[in-house]
Design an enzyme around this catalytic site. Sequence first.
Site, PDB file in Angstrom:
ATOM      1  CB  SER A  16       4.266   4.013  -1.232  1.00  0.00           C
ATOM      2  OG  SER A  16       3.723   2.779  -0.759  1.00  0.00           O
ATOM      3  CB  ILE A  18      -0.799   1.029  -7.246  1.00  0.00           C
ATOM      4  CG1 ILE A  18      -0.046   0.111  -8.217  1.00  0.00           C
ATOM      5  CG2 ILE A  18      -2.222   1.267  -7.749  1.00  0.00           C
ATOM      6  CD1 ILE A  18      -0.628  -1.285  -8.343  1.00  0.00           C
ATOM      7  CE1 TYR A 153      -0.966  -9.632  -2.727  1.00  0.00           C
ATOM      8  CE2 TYR A 153      -0.364 -10.917  -4.670  1.00  0.00           C
ATOM      9  CZ  TYR A 153      -0.720  -9.709  -4.096  1.00  0.00           C
ATOM     10  OH  TYR A 153      -0.848  -8.592  -4.870  1.00  0.00           O
ATOM     11  CE  LYS A 157      -4.064  -8.599  -3.454  1.00  0.00           C
ATOM     12  NZ  LYS A 157      -4.574  -7.214  -3.272  1.00  0.00           N
TER      13      LYS A 157
END
Length: 263
Positions: A16, A18, A153, A157
């Site tokens: 789904s 990107i 998150y 990252k």
Amino acid sequence: MNAINGKIVWITGASSGIGEALAYELATKNCKLILSARNRDALETVKSKCSNTEVMILPFDLVDFDNAKNHAEKAIAAFGKIDILVNNGGVSQRSLIVETDFEVDKKLIEVDYLGTVALTKALLPHFIKNKKGHFVTVTSLMGKFGSPYRSGYCGAKHALHGFFDVLRMEHQRDNINVTLICPGFIQTDVAKNALTADGSKQNIDDEATQNGMPTSMFAKKFVKAVESNAFEVYIGGKETMGVYLKRFFPKWLHHFVLKSKVR
């Protein structure tokens, strides 16, 4: 400029958002595709929409670290080699630090960082042997600066940037390229699927994501970045300016983010 046409590309998080959009765009470039995610049925649906190209689906969970080498071997066997690995699988977060269970922090690190690292290290010997390869890792603007409700998150990252910057340095001699793609607000279900304080999905969208860049436009910009062998690119709207504000005016960015209504 290295044309992506005809390359063999492995995409994680391809069911789904990107990843799905990238599959469609790369199919138009006659790329052979290996599509991975947890949901086999969703991968089959994406495969059915990739016309005029060869597609293999390879379902697995990124946190299945122990089988990363097996997944890499299967992906290589599909077409005999892999030219590009697109590390796109991951999950976001929407919860305050003080309210978030530590297990949620662990899951974010496992999915968003360790899963990608495990798969990358499993494929790295193949790239070294072939004396070429390209790791393309989809991180986030949250890998460059922070924002409330996204602490775990952001941490995961930021970690990706550190790891892949070093990988690029250590393996440039092996003709291995690394590109870090940092999306801003893109029209996906990232907010709906974001983990809340207890680990459950948020299940609601946000206005910034709804008004973000269409995934089809993102995919075209992605291809240009890969073909130009960019080290790092920021794709989105005005939110990408946060990268430069963080660098040159960090206190201003801090106060701006606190005053914003983005959650």
